[in-house]
Design a protein around this motif. Structure first.
Motif, PDB file in Angstrom:
ATOM      1  N   ASP A 327       0.779  -1.162   0.063  1.00 30.81           N
ATOM      2  CA  ASP A 327       0.001  -0.040  -0.016  1.00 30.81           C
ATOM      3  C   ASP A 327       0.902   1.410   0.146  1.00 30.81           C
ATOM      4  OD1 ASP A 327      -2.529  -1.300   0.040  1.00 30.81           O
ATOM      5  OD2 ASP A 327      -2.201  -1.626   2.350  1.00 30.81           O
ATOM      6  N   ASP A 328       2.025   1.160   0.514  1.00 32.63           N
ATOM      7  CA  ASP A 328       2.849   2.455   0.546  1.00 32.63           C
ATOM      8  C   ASP A 328       3.549   2.951  -0.659  1.00 32.63           C
ATOM      9  OD1 ASP A 328       1.618   2.097   3.132  1.00 32.63           O
ATOM     10  OD2 ASP A 328       3.284   1.995   4.197  1.00 32.63           O
ATOM     11  N   GLY A 329       5.034   3.171  -0.498  1.00 33.56           N
ATOM     12  CA  GLY A 329       5.719   3.536  -1.484  1.00 33.56           C
ATOM     13  C   GLY A 329       5.813   4.825  -1.558  1.00 33.56           C
ATOM     14  N   MET A 330       5.281   5.876  -0.634  1.00 37.77           N
ATOM     15  CA  MET A 330       5.025   7.090  -0.894  1.00 37.77           C
ATOM     16  C   MET A 330       6.397   7.710  -0.272  1.00 37.77           C
ATOM     17  SD  MET A 330       3.214   6.052   1.656  1.00 37.77           S
ATOM     18  CE  MET A 330       1.882   5.732   1.060  1.00 37.77           C
ATOM     19  N   ALA A 331       6.557   9.134  -0.468  1.00 36.57           N
ATOM     20  CA  ALA A 331       7.544   9.902   0.156  1.00 36.57           C
ATOM     21  C   ALA A 331       7.672  10.079   1.363  1.00 36.57           C
ATOM     22  CB  ALA A 331       7.772  11.446  -0.579  1.00 36.57           C
ATOM     23  N   PHE A 332       6.463  10.484   2.111  1.00 37.33           N
ATOM     24  CA  PHE A 332       6.490  10.874   3.527  1.00 37.33           C
ATOM     25  C   PHE A 332       5.311  10.285   4.106  1.00 37.33           C
ATOM     26  CE2 PHE A 332       8.427  14.448   1.120  1.00 37.33           C
ATOM     27  CZ  PHE A 332       9.556  14.399   1.941  1.00 37.33           C
ATOM     28  N   ASP A 333       5.262  10.194   5.636  1.00 39.88           N
ATOM     29  CA  ASP A 333       4.242   9.418   6.274  1.00 39.88           C
ATOM     30  C   ASP A 333       4.305   9.954   7.890  1.00 39.88           C
ATOM     31  OD1 ASP A 333       2.672   7.378   7.625  1.00 39.88           O
ATOM     32  OD2 ASP A 333       4.190   5.847   7.564  1.00 39.88           O
ATOM     33  N   ALA A 334       2.970  10.377   8.131  1.00 38.95           N
ATOM     34  CA  ALA A 334       2.695  10.439   9.497  1.00 38.95           C
ATOM     35  C   ALA A 334       1.945   9.237   9.912  1.00 38.95           C
ATOM     36  CB  ALA A 334       1.660  11.836   9.658  1.00 38.95           C
ATOM     37  N   ASP A 335       2.907   8.529  10.679  1.00 43.10           N
ATOM     38  CA  ASP A 335       2.450   7.255  11.022  1.00 43.10           C
ATOM     39  C   ASP A 335       1.695   7.153  12.468  1.00 43.10           C
ATOM     40  OD1 ASP A 335       2.269   3.843  11.165  1.00 43.10           O
ATOM     41  OD2 ASP A 335       2.814   4.384   9.272  1.00 43.10           O
ATOM     42  N   ILE A 336       1.371   5.925  12.688  1.00 45.27           N
ATOM     43  CA  ILE A 336       0.660   5.732  14.268  1.00 45.27           C
ATOM     44  C   ILE A 336       1.011   6.592  15.264  1.00 45.27           C
ATOM     45  CG2 ILE A 336      -0.063   3.738  15.914  1.00 45.27           C
ATOM     46  CD1 ILE A 336       0.377   1.801  13.712  1.00 45.27           C
ATOM     47  N   ALA A 337       0.053   6.998  15.925  1.00 41.50           N
ATOM     48  CA  ALA A 337       0.387   7.988  17.040  1.00 41.50           C
ATOM     49  C   ALA A 337       1.561   9.071  16.864  1.00 41.50           C
ATOM     50  CB  ALA A 337       0.725   7.209  18.480  1.00 41.50           C
ATOM     51  N   ALA A 338       1.416   9.513  15.596  1.00 41.56           N
ATOM     52  CA  ALA A 338       2.566  10.720  15.298  1.00 41.56           C
ATOM     53  C   ALA A 338       1.525  11.863  15.732  1.00 41.56           C
ATOM     54  CB  ALA A 338       2.933  10.500  14.040  1.00 41.56           C
ATOM     55  N   ASP A 339       1.732  12.635  16.562  1.00 39.13           N
ATOM     56  CA  ASP A 339       0.834  13.882  17.000  1.00 39.13           C
ATOM     57  C   ASP A 339       1.631  15.200  16.649  1.00 39.13           C
ATOM     58  OD1 ASP A 339      -0.794  12.223  18.330  1.00 39.13           O
ATOM     59  OD2 ASP A 339       0.126  12.076  20.158  1.00 39.13           O
ATOM     60  N   SER A 340       0.911  16.056  15.736  1.00 42.40           N
ATOM     61  CA  SER A 340       1.451  17.245  15.666  1.00 42.40           C
ATOM     62  C   SER A 340       2.622  17.258  14.821  1.00 42.40           C
ATOM     63  CB  SER A 340       1.392  18.080  16.933  1.00 42.40           C
ATOM     64  OG  SER A 340       0.242  18.047  17.673  1.00 42.40           O
ATOM     65  N   SER A 341       2.718  16.382  13.954  1.00 41.74           N
ATOM     66  CA  SER A 341       3.716  16.252  12.831  1.00 41.74           C
ATOM     67  C   SER A 341       3.805  17.657  11.986  1.00 41.74           C
ATOM     68  CB  SER A 341       4.095  15.084  12.206  1.00 41.74           C
ATOM     69  OG  SER A 341       4.142  14.061  13.229  1.00 41.74           O
ATOM     70  N   VAL A 342       4.911  18.097  11.382  1.00 39.93           N
ATOM     71  CA  VAL A 342       4.880  19.154  10.723  1.00 39.93           C
ATOM     72  C   VAL A 342       5.829  18.829   9.297  1.00 39.93           C
ATOM     73  CG1 VAL A 342       5.553  21.542   9.934  1.00 39.93           C
ATOM     74  CG2 VAL A 342       4.451  20.881  12.451  1.00 39.93           C
ATOM     75  N   PHE A 343       5.057  18.757   8.375  1.00 42.96           N
ATOM     76  CA  PHE A 343       6.066  18.468   7.109  1.00 42.96           C
ATOM     77  C   PHE A 343       5.660  19.656   6.108  1.00 42.96           C
ATOM     78  CE2 PHE A 343       4.433  14.525   8.759  1.00 42.96           C
ATOM     79  CZ  PHE A 343       5.340  13.428   8.326  1.00 42.96           C
ATOM     80  N   GLN A 344       7.132  20.166   6.021  1.00 42.27           N
ATOM     81  CA  GLN A 344       7.093  21.618   5.208  1.00 42.27           C
ATOM     82  C   GLN A 344       8.133  21.605   4.414  1.00 42.27           C
ATOM     83  OE1 GLN A 344       6.691  24.454   8.403  1.00 42.27           O
ATOM     84  NE2 GLN A 344       8.856  24.187   9.087  1.00 42.27           N
ATOM     85  N   TYR A 345       8.108  22.524   3.188  1.00 40.85           N
ATOM     86  CA  TYR A 345       9.288  22.928   2.284  1.00 40.85           C
ATOM     87  C   TYR A 345      10.118  21.696   1.759  1.00 40.85           C
ATOM     88  CZ  TYR A 345       8.257  26.583   5.737  1.00 40.85           C
ATOM     89  OH  TYR A 345       7.800  27.395   6.367  1.00 40.85           O
ATOM     90  N   ASN A 346       9.076  20.432   1.503  1.00 41.44           N
ATOM     91  CA  ASN A 346       9.838  19.285   1.145  1.00 41.44           C
ATOM     92  C   ASN A 346       9.668  19.251  -0.521  1.00 41.44           C
ATOM     93  OD1 ASN A 346      10.846  17.933   3.617  1.00 41.44           O
ATOM     94  ND2 ASN A 346       8.634  18.234   3.844  1.00 41.44           N
ATOM     95  N   TYR A 347      10.427  18.334  -1.124  1.00 37.72           N
ATOM     96  CA  TYR A 347      10.113  18.312  -2.674  1.00 37.72           C
ATOM     97  C   TYR A 347      10.116  17.048  -2.686  1.00 37.72           C
ATOM     98  CZ  TYR A 347      11.333  18.312  -7.631  1.00 37.72           C
ATOM     99  OH  TYR A 347      11.495  18.242  -8.989  1.00 37.72           O
ATOM    100  N   SER A 348       9.173  16.356  -3.419  1.00 35.09           N
ATOM    101  CA  SER A 348       8.423  14.864  -3.600  1.00 35.09           C
ATOM    102  C   SER A 348       8.344  14.444  -5.090  1.00 35.09           C
ATOM    103  CB  SER A 348       7.381  14.472  -2.581  1.00 35.09           C
ATOM    104  OG  SER A 348       6.944  13.362  -3.174  1.00 35.09           O
ATOM    105  N   HIS A 349       9.104  13.872  -5.511  1.00 34.65           N
ATOM    106  CA  HIS A 349       8.637  13.608  -7.049  1.00 34.65           C
ATOM    107  C   HIS A 349       8.897  12.131  -7.625  1.00 34.65           C
ATOM    108  CE1 HIS A 349      13.157  13.996  -8.426  1.00 34.65           C
ATOM    109  NE2 HIS A 349      13.095  14.637  -7.252  1.00 34.65           N
TER     110      HIS A 349
END
Length: 667
Positions: A327-349
């Protein structure tokens, strides 16, 4: 329109497939400790501190450890107990075979340093199939620098390149791993096999790492994971039945001061970089590519699990593979019990599994409050957001480019989990055919859309959005990487985004973004602004001052600290009917957008945002949600209208309802 960055105070839970993971790493720890003990001699007496010891494994004889008479075997190094300020220096161009396992600890301000001397290529530590090529156990105040580390074997097993272990130790302090070249690690495809790993074990003494920085390392061709950390002290009272060993039940010990910076990770069998159980961990300026090449399980490029307030920023992730049947294979993941994570200024391609995974609710775990902002996703596959559980999360001011021929979905929702997310001021430049896939029609209502641009493909279930634009955003060079997504001077995406409090203050390129004036849509702020010239149409929409004016409240309504979406206060509405309303100045024949966050005390209650006396029929946006959810509506004033009344109304129920972060903007 105002939307506020959210947080969560929920506790953390063990990582995905936690029981299997803990069993695997405990097995690896036991095997590594037993094997390491067989490989090295008993540590000798401590040496004088602040001494430099030299190692040249190409030297003909084993000397005294001076530069003129260097040691020539790792066994000699491993037999010593080093002290604060000591240095262990390996000769450049030379190769040492076996396991490096020096003993002792440094002290505050006087770490033990492992480094290179001389000229030429980095000194090599070739493990040749040992469990861990470089290993420290229950030691602290160490710096590892400028080594070339490999660990190849003819068969696979639980194996690492560099591994530091704390076992029933307490707090291990100060670790620096810098400019290592870790490669060709013949691990198996379990998560316990890692290029560089920090691991905590034990069941009697709460243990964690503090002040560990991994900076400028290169990790390539390793199985299974590039860089990772793990701990047995990861149990959450809200997620029982997954912990192993007496003393771990209901114990959660987050690590502090952990930073992953400037690392390059490539050709991994599985995950690129995993951040587990961190308190405000930081991953920045890392590059991960060609990850998940051999593992047939779910993997991602860079992800966080069971952490609180982790920040993932300024990273580039590309060509993560999505193996068949996963199911996965993505660039980024906020997974189980990840609270208040910040994903910013990233380049995914060019990631086969897409840009982002929300996997915040599995079994009875909690997690949410993620913020995903000012990121660029170009030519990612499968889906932009794969949503299988998060609460109160925000995705705003991102730029998404999907070329002709793409079948990538914008949203893929499923797995029997509920995701509640607000998506604002994003630009979806979709020249492909992908759309929006929800597990069922009802779940589409969990996604709140405001002021997004949907350009190109328009599927039948394209979201309703009170500030929607379908016009060409007029990028400078779409498809051309980070430099191609500035907005031309005539772009309709300029100055038409949402005003969001706690918005990070800068865009993808580090340029300031408005705090009061309306920002541009997407990740790149192109238009100029002067916040002092802008003022909100709606006053006191956050209630954070503690005052209620200029709101007119019914007798059973008041400003409260009992619940808050952001800032500590909100408007509490008592048993229905209960209301707060405010009359604002408007222009005739003009369209406005009114948004706010609401929740009820019980699912049988209803609370609604609304507008009246605006030159048209009264409009409302209701919810029965018992968690914070944003609602919005668009209204157009009449030909002679100069005022309108907006309100928050608890119209059904005997309990309480709450409203917060209310805002009106001109469309």
């Amino acid at each position: 329109m105002l939307r506020t960055t959210v947080g969560s105070t929920a506790r953390k839970a063990p990582p995905r497939t936690a029981a299997a993971f803990i069993r695997g790493v405990l097995r690896a720890a036991t095997a590594a400790a037993l094997t390491a003990g067989a490989l090295v001699a008993t540590a000798g007496a401590a040496q004088a501190a602040n001494t430099a010891y030299y190692v040249d494994c190409s030297a003909a004889t084993d000397g005294s450890g001076t530069q003129a008479s260097p040691w020539n075997t790792l066994a000699t190094v491993n037999a010593r107990t080093f002290g604060p300020g000591d240095q262990i220096l390996f000769k450049r161009g030379a190769t040492c075979t076996g396991q490096l396992y020096p003993k002792g600890s440094g002290a505050a301000g006087s770490p033990i340093i492992v480094d290179a001397y001389g000229t030429g290529a980095q000194p090599k530590i070739s493990g040749n199939g040992v469990p861990d090529a470089v290993y420290l156990y229950n030691q602290e105040y160490w710096e590892l620098r400028n080594l070339d580390v490999s660990n190849t074997a003819s068969t696979t097993a639980v194996r690492t390149g560099v591994r530091i272990v704390l076992n029933d130790f307490g707090t291990g302090d100060y670790y620096r791993i810098k400019n290592l070249n870790v490669h060709d690690v013949s691990g198996d495809l379990t998560k316990a096999s890692v290029g560089i790993s920090l691991d905590v074990y034990g069941t009697t003494t709460q243990t964690k790492f503090h002040d560990a920085i991994l900076d400028g390392n290169t990790v390539r061709h390793v199985d299974r994971t590039g860089i990772s950390n793990s701990t047995t002290w990861n149990c959450n009272p809200g997620w029982t039945g997954v912990c192993s060993g007496a003393g771990t039940a209901n114990a959660f010990v987050p690590w502090t001061g952990i930073v992953f910076r400037n690392n390059t990770i490539s050709d991994t069998g599985g995950d690129g970089l995993i951040m587990r159980n961190l308190d405000r961990g930081l991953a920045e300026h890392n590059t991960v590519y060609d990850a998940a090449q051999r593992s047939m399980e779910n993997n991602a490029g860079l992800w966080t699990v069971a952490g609180d307030g982790d920040v993932i920023q300024n990273n580039e992730v590309y060509r993560v593979k999505r193996q068949p049947g996963t199911d996965d294979g993505m660039a980024f993941d906020a997974d189980i019990a990840a609270d208040s994570s910040v994903f910013q200024y990233n380049y995914s391609h060019d990631n086969e599994g897409g840009f982002m995974l929300f996997c915040g609710q599995c079994a009875n775990a909690t997690g949410g409050g993620s913020v995903v902002r000012y990121n660029l996703s170009q030519n990612d596959k499968s889906r932009f957001l794969y949503a299988v559980g998060q609460t109160s999360s925000q995705v705003y001011n991102n730029t998404v480019y999907l070329p002709a021929g793409s079948t990538t979905k914008i949203i893929e929702d499923g797995a029997g989990k509920t995701t509640k997310v607000a998506l604002d001021s994003n630009i979806f430049y979709n020249l492909g055919t992908g759309g929006y896939s929800y597990e069922n029609a009802a779940k589409a209502a969990n996604y709140d859309w405001s002021n997004n641009t949907f350009y190109g493909h328009h599927p039948a279930n394209e979201p309703t959005d009170p500030g929607k634009s379908t016009a060409d955003p007029l990028f400078t060079n779409p498809g051309g990487g980070p430099g191609g997504y500035g907005l031309q001077a005539s772009s309709p995406a300029r100055g038409s985004g949402l005003v969001i409090t706690n918005n990070g203050g800068k865009d993808y390129n580090g340029n300031p973004v408005p705090a009061v004036c309306r920002p541009d849509r997407g990740a790149f702020q192109s238009s100029s602004f002067t916040d002092s010239s802008c003022s909100p149409l709606l006053a006191n929409g956050t209630f954070d001052s503690g005052a209620s004016a200029p709101w007119t409240l019914s007798p059973n309504a008041a400003v409260t600290t009992a619940a808050s979406h952001n800032g500590g206060r909100s408007l509490k509405l008592g048993a229905a009917p209960s209301t707060g309303e405010q009359t604002i100045a408007v222009l005739p024949n003009t369209t406005y957008i009114f948004t706010g966050w609401m929740k009820t005390g019980a699912a049988t209650d209803t609370v609604e945002l609304g507008v009246k006396n605006h030159g048209g029929s009264q409009l409302v946006a209701p919810t029965t949600s018992t968690t914070w959810v944003q609602k919005g509506l668009s209204f157009t004033t009449g030909p002679s209208t100069t005022t309108a009344t907006v309100f928050c109304y608890h119209n059904i129920g005997g309990g309480s309802a709450y409203c917060d972060d209310l805002q009106v903007v001109r469309k």
